[in-house]
Write an enzyme that holds these catalytic residues in place. Structure first.
Site, PDB file in Angstrom:
ATOM      1  N   HIS A 333       0.794  -1.231   0.000  1.00 41.35           N
ATOM      2  CA  HIS A 333       0.000   0.000   0.000  1.00 41.35           C
ATOM      3  C   HIS A 333       0.819   1.269   0.000  1.00 41.35           C
ATOM      4  O   HIS A 333       0.285   2.343   0.223  1.00 41.35           O
ATOM      5  CB  HIS A 333      -0.898   0.050   1.242  1.00 41.35           C
ATOM      6  CG  HIS A 333      -2.094  -0.821   1.153  1.00 41.35           C
ATOM      7  ND1 HIS A 333      -3.278  -0.423   0.588  1.00 41.35           N
ATOM      8  CD2 HIS A 333      -2.287  -2.102   1.543  1.00 41.35           C
ATOM      9  CE1 HIS A 333      -4.164  -1.395   0.651  1.00 41.35           C
ATOM     10  NE2 HIS A 333      -3.585  -2.432   1.230  1.00 41.35           N
ATOM     11  N   LYS A 521      -9.423  13.719   4.037  1.00 41.52           N
ATOM     12  CA  LYS A 521      -8.470  12.617   4.047  1.00 41.52           C
ATOM     13  C   LYS A 521      -7.556  12.822   5.242  1.00 41.52           C
ATOM     14  O   LYS A 521      -7.539  13.894   5.829  1.00 41.52           O
ATOM     15  CB  LYS A 521      -7.659  12.575   2.752  1.00 41.52           C
ATOM     16  CG  LYS A 521      -7.064  13.945   2.393  1.00 41.52           C
ATOM     17  CD  LYS A 521      -6.306  13.958   1.070  1.00 41.52           C
ATOM     18  CE  LYS A 521      -7.179  13.876  -0.145  1.00 41.52           C
ATOM     19  NZ  LYS A 521      -7.139  12.595  -0.834  1.00 41.52           N
ATOM     20  N   ARG A 522      -6.779  11.797   5.597  1.00 40.32           N
ATOM     21  CA  ARG A 522      -5.857  11.985   6.705  1.00 40.32           C
ATOM     22  C   ARG A 522      -4.940  13.186   6.445  1.00 40.32           C
ATOM     23  O   ARG A 522      -4.618  13.500   5.301  1.00 40.32           O
ATOM     24  CB  ARG A 522      -5.026  10.711   6.932  1.00 40.32           C
ATOM     25  CG  ARG A 522      -5.795   9.624   7.649  1.00 40.32           C
ATOM     26  CD  ARG A 522      -6.299  10.068   9.020  1.00 40.32           C
ATOM     27  NE  ARG A 522      -5.207  10.151   9.963  1.00 40.32           N
ATOM     28  CZ  ARG A 522      -4.965   9.257  10.907  1.00 40.32           C
ATOM     29  NH1 ARG A 522      -5.772   8.229  11.081  1.00 40.32           N
ATOM     30  NH2 ARG A 522      -3.956   9.395  11.722  1.00 40.32           N
ATOM     31  N   LYS A 527      -0.040  14.687   1.246  1.00 40.33           N
ATOM     32  CA  LYS A 527      -1.382  14.958   0.711  1.00 40.33           C
ATOM     33  C   LYS A 527      -1.590  16.466   0.465  1.00 40.33           C
ATOM     34  O   LYS A 527      -2.529  16.877  -0.188  1.00 40.33           O
ATOM     35  CB  LYS A 527      -2.448  14.401   1.652  1.00 40.33           C
ATOM     36  CG  LYS A 527      -2.493  12.856   1.688  1.00 40.33           C
ATOM     37  CD  LYS A 527      -3.525  12.364   2.676  1.00 40.33           C
ATOM     38  CE  LYS A 527      -3.591  10.849   2.814  1.00 40.33           C
ATOM     39  NZ  LYS A 527      -4.319  10.197   1.710  1.00 40.33           N
ATOM     40  N   THR A 629      -8.807   6.421  -2.426  1.00 36.99           N
ATOM     41  CA  THR A 629     -10.151   5.901  -2.698  1.00 36.99           C
ATOM     42  C   THR A 629     -11.186   7.008  -2.495  1.00 36.99           C
ATOM     43  O   THR A 629     -12.274   6.944  -3.061  1.00 36.99           O
ATOM     44  CB  THR A 629     -10.506   4.702  -1.792  1.00 36.99           C
ATOM     45  OG1 THR A 629     -10.219   5.053  -0.439  1.00 36.99           O
ATOM     46  CG2 THR A 629      -9.741   3.462  -2.205  1.00 36.99           C
ATOM     47  N   LYS A 633     -14.868   8.145  -4.499  1.00 34.83           N
ATOM     48  CA  LYS A 633     -16.172   8.465  -3.893  1.00 34.83           C
ATOM     49  C   LYS A 633     -16.693   9.806  -4.422  1.00 34.83           C
ATOM     50  O   LYS A 633     -17.881   9.947  -4.707  1.00 34.83           O
ATOM     51  CB  LYS A 633     -16.051   8.509  -2.366  1.00 34.83           C
ATOM     52  CG  LYS A 633     -15.614   7.193  -1.731  1.00 34.83           C
ATOM     53  CD  LYS A 633     -15.223   7.386  -0.254  1.00 34.83           C
ATOM     54  CE  LYS A 633     -14.383   6.235   0.253  1.00 34.83           C
ATOM     55  NZ  LYS A 633     -13.684   6.559   1.530  1.00 34.83           N
TER      56      LYS A 633
HETATM   57  C1  LIG Z   1     -12.389   6.934   1.811  1.00 35.58           C
HETATM   58  C2  LIG Z   1     -11.934   7.348   3.141  1.00 35.58           C
HETATM   59  C3  LIG Z   1     -10.581   7.613   3.372  1.00 35.58           C
HETATM   60  C4  LIG Z   1      -9.532   7.554   2.280  1.00 35.58           C
HETATM   61  O1  LIG Z   1      -9.439   8.822   1.669  1.00 35.58           O
HETATM   62  P1  LIG Z   1      -8.208   9.189   0.706  1.00 35.58           P
HETATM   63  O2  LIG Z   1      -8.594  10.506   0.128  1.00 35.58           O
HETATM   64  O3  LIG Z   1      -8.172   8.121  -0.340  1.00 35.58           O
HETATM   65  O4  LIG Z   1      -6.992   9.245   1.529  1.00 35.58           O
HETATM   66  C5  LIG Z   1     -10.194   8.015   4.635  1.00 35.58           C
HETATM   67  N1  LIG Z   1     -11.092   8.147   5.643  1.00 35.58           N
HETATM   68  C6  LIG Z   1     -12.403   7.907   5.443  1.00 35.58           C
HETATM   69  C7  LIG Z   1     -13.353   8.089   6.582  1.00 35.58           C
HETATM   70  C8  LIG Z   1     -12.875   7.494   4.203  1.00 35.58           C
HETATM   71  O5  LIG Z   1     -14.176   7.240   4.029  1.00 35.58           O
END
Ligand SMILES: *Cc1c(COP(=O)(O)O)cnc(C)c1O
Length: 787
Positions: A333, A521-522, A527, A629, A633
């Site tokens: 990952h 995101k985190r 990022k 991911t 979404k």
């Molecule tokens: C989808 C999701 C992530 C991943 O987000 P990235 O933008 O791909 O880092 C992290 N936290 C939550 C709660 C999510 O639903």
């Protein structure tokens, strides 16, 4: 026909048995528990039937230290196909299903993308009818609860089990012992049903809880040693007390290593014991099990399966290694070299002396294999599993399994070319790509029923719920003005709903007619939330100077947790909130720019945010995000991407069309080519407007509360630090290009129909990013699994 009368009776019974009251007398938390238990009763027969049907078939086991499941009730009702009936039954009891759903605590047993991926995979496995079970840890406390005080993150324990967990069954009858150097602990499984769409397949998520073999010392108690009497209990239960809140690795944490061995050993013991109990030969284990390791956190599965086969079951080494390798597969990952997991030898040898000896033997077998390939002496060093005082978990995973996959095309290519190149050279057939995906059931059908309704109407079928490629059919409507207007009005509706929620929980008013620009995101340097923040401040200064004509009103929404020990990430949260204070309170800008940092970003919050986005921020430094991911979404909910050519963004743009995306920034090879000679002072001095936003960190514009965090951020950009170069993530290098792309977003948005086409084309191209497609690829190409 679903029996509503029976459900009502069950609700009454659980209200009485669990709370001693009638349903009408319960608060929403209690109602949620009673109602979920009533639904559990509906699920159990389906669960039992699935287990019976799957008997004797090969099954896949997804081993993961994290499962970020979120809430269960709404999802389970949807997948059982009884949401309308549930609403009616509750309505007749004077209760509101939405309120009860909102009362559920998230199961936040993960940090971010990696844990959420595991959750999406379970949903897809069950929905496609595959025998696919998850195995992990039942953390008593999940990812911490975040609040923001004076602009800074404050953490609190996530006591998600306070009201109990109605969705799990404790299976004490299947408990096993896991042995460490200081003795055994009991691993007790808690099973949660994973209900596939349509309710035909109900798989299992098995999470292990650590308990003492001897939970109470009667002798110690008698001798008035009260602490001693519960010491073993406390020590054992500490193992599964809390999820490590770090997004990357937790270097050198003994307890983390205990957690890993604990759940891996319990899971493998369980699988091996059941295999034998069926009267099957252990040599046939790989024909009955495909075990996927979600990153290296469960990599100790390699020596643990070897231990079970050779030491517990007397198999010879070579045969056991063949079986181990054919049973296991590994998903990588990360491309951040510093994030590849390794453990100090002394720690490993202390906690797991027997396992360490097996790893040494595996390392020797590796040396012999390398020799037979003509790789000798020093040339072996970069492959060695034990080297330089560390145990290399990624090397163990590649050598001990038959498959190594990356999680997006670019990521897999980079692994083969750089980080894992030497392994690719000797085992090219082991490497493969499985681009990540998300479940459209949670991330479209459940979280955006309005858009789901339109999609179903336009396609003339709801088949997309289990076959997301059907979304392609939406392209036929790209020049239908009526459709585009409806798409815009649905987006506006979702923005109004989000605005209402933000008003309630954050106390901030936002304007649904502004552009909702969302980065969730985190919090991590790579990022680049800081790049987003700099851009906002640049807009602010331009408006203040009178150069802001043409800047469309925008609401910038951030959501992110920072690892509690990651000081720089916490500094960025504080900085964003300082910008929010400035921009939101200035009468000259407050109607044009708004900045909101939503607190405690998690799955249930995400479900409200993704559908309301006008633009998706995917702005990582090229080459650093393995897949992402969240990007998928947003796309599925009709938000175009502003992003770099990184991770799955590349494949997203391929599917959505470049003309429907806003791509900017340095590419992987450009960064590679310039990084030796890069001097961030050049853009800092030369890009108009950049110096003044960067200097806001140190010129007194903002207050970091005396922590020095802002000065430190400034230094990280211009001076660097011993462990990395100045502007290590190329924020200053990409600033001008990002600002241009943002200008293009603003311009494009003004053409409301033109923008709707972009949104529509994003939805239409999202089919590839269903985790159903990903799981089919794992099943066909790695697991040889049938549904
Ligand atoms: C989808 C999701 C992530 C991943 O987000 P990235 O933008 O791909 O880092 C992290 N936290 C939550 C709660 C999510 O639903």
């Amino acid at each position: 026909m679903f029996d509503k009368k029976r459900l009502k009776e069950r609700m009454n019974a659980h209200a009485a048995v669990s709370f001693g009251r009638t349903p009408e007398e319960l608060d929403t938390k209690e109602s949620h528990i009673a109602f979920s238990k009533a639904i559990m009763e509906e699920v159990v027969p389906l669960w039992t039937a699935t287990k019976k049907r799957q008997e004797g078939k090969k099954k896949a086991c997804y081993l993961s230290a994290e499962f970020l499941m979120g809430r269960a009730l709404g999802n389970n009702l949807m997948n059982l196909g009884i949401d309308d009936e549930a609403r009616e039954v509750l309505g007749n009891l004077g209760m509101n299903l939405n309120d009860i759903e909102e009362a559920e605590e998230d199961a936040g047993l993960g940090n971010g993308g990696l844990g959420r991926l595991a959750a999406c995979f379970l949903d897809s496995g069950a929905s496609l009818g595959y025998p696919l079970d998850g195995y992990g840890i039942r953390y008593e406390y999940g990812i911490f609860k975040q609040s923001i005080i004076d602009g800074a993150q404050v953490e609190e324990g996530d006591n998600w089990l306070e009201y109990g967990d109605p969705w799990s069954v404790r299976r004490l009858d299947e408990a096993v012992k896991v042995t460490f150097f200081d003795g055994p602990v009991l691993a007790v499984p808690y099973d949660t049903p994973v209900i596939g769409y349509g309710g035909k397949t109900v798989n299992t998520l098995r999470l292990w809880k650590a308990e003492a073999v001897r939970p109470f010392g009667f002798k110690e108690f008698n001798d008035e040693d009260y602490e001693g009497s519960v010491r073993e209990k406390n020590n054992a239960e500490t193992i599964t007390r809390v999820l490590y809140p770090n997004d990357c690795t937790d270097r050198g944490k003994l307890l983390r290593l205990r957690q890993q061995y604990f759940f891996v050993s319990a899971s493998l013991q369980d699988l091996v014991a059941k295999h034998i109990a069926k009267g099957l030969d252990l040599r046939a284990f790989p024909e009955h099990h495909a075990i996927q390791l979600n990153d290296t956190h469960p990599a100790v599965a390699v020596p643990e399966l070897m231990r079970l086969l050779t030491e517990e079951h007397g198999m010879d080494w070579d045969e056991a290694f063949d079986i181990t390798r054919r049973s296991l597969a590994y998903t990588n990952h990360t491309i951040l070299a510093e994030a590849l997991e390794q453990w100090p030898v002394r720690l490993y040898r202390k906690l797991l002396p027997g396992i360490y000896e097996i790893i040494r033997k595996i390392d020797r077998s590796l040396q012999s294999d390398l020799r037979s390939m003509g790789i000798r002496g020093k040339a072996q060093d970069r492959y060695r599993i034990i080297h330089g005082g560390s145990v290399k978990m990624a090397w163990l995973s590649i050598y001990g399994t038959h498959s190594t996959n990356g999680v997006a095309e670019l990521h897999t290519d980079l692994l083969k070319e750089t980080e894992l190149r030497h392994w690719y050279d000797i085992y090219p057939e082991r490497f493969n790509n499985k681009t990540n995906g998300i479940t459209q059931r949670r991330w479209l059908k459940m979280s955006n029923p309005e858009l789901s309704g339109l999609v179903t109407e336009l396609l003339g079928t709801d088949g997309w719920i289990t076959d997301l490629d059907l979304l392609e059919g939406l392209r036929d409507h790209a020049d239908d003005e009526d459709v585009l207007l409806r798409l815009n009005s649905i987006k506006r509706m979702k923005k109004v709903q989000l605005a209402e929620h933000i008003r309630k929980v954050e106390g901030i008013e936002i304007d649904p007619d502004s552009i909702f620009d969302i980065q969730i995101k985190r919090l991590h340097e790579y990022k680049r939330q800081l790049l987003n923040a700099f851009h906002i401040l640049d807009l602010y200064y331009r408006i203040k100077e009178g150069n802001g004509e043409g800047i469309a009103p925008r609401t910038f929404i951030f959501g992110a947790k920072a690892a509690p020990g990651y000081k720089r990430a916490k500094g960025i949260i504080k900085y964003i909130n300082e910008i929010a204070n400035l921009v939101n309170s200035d009468p000259e800008t407050k109607d044009r720019l708004k900045v909101v940092f939503v607190t405690n970003y998690r799955v249930s919050y995400a479900e409200k945010l993704f559908p309301a986005a006008d633009i998706s921020e995917q702005i990582s430094t090229a080459g650093k995000e393995a897949s992402g991911t969240g990007n998928m979404k947003f796309m599925l909910n009709g938000a175009p991407t502003i992003g770099t050519l990184d991770g799955a963004n590349i494949e997203i743009v391929e599917e959505a069309g470049e003309e429907n995306s806003f791509i900017f920034g340095l590419k992987v090879d450009e960064i590679e080519a310039m990084k030796e000679s890069y001097d961030p002072h050049v853009p800092y001095m030369e890009i108009p407007g950049l110096k003044r936003v960067v200097d806001s960190l140190v010129d007194g514009t903002f207050d970091d509360g005396g922590t020095g965090a802002f000065r430190e951020l400034h230094d990280s950009l211009l001076k660097g630090a011993s462990w990395h170069r100045p502007d290590n993530y190329f924020i200053l290098a990409d600033f001008a290009s990002y600002r241009e792309a943002q200008e293009a977003v603003g311009k494009a948005y003004k053409d409301r129909l033109g923008y709707a086409v972009k949104c529509l084309m994003n939805i239409a191209g999202a089919g590839k990013f269903s985790s159903d497609r990903t799981i089919r690829e794992y099943a066909d190409e790695i697991w040889s699994l049938e549904n």
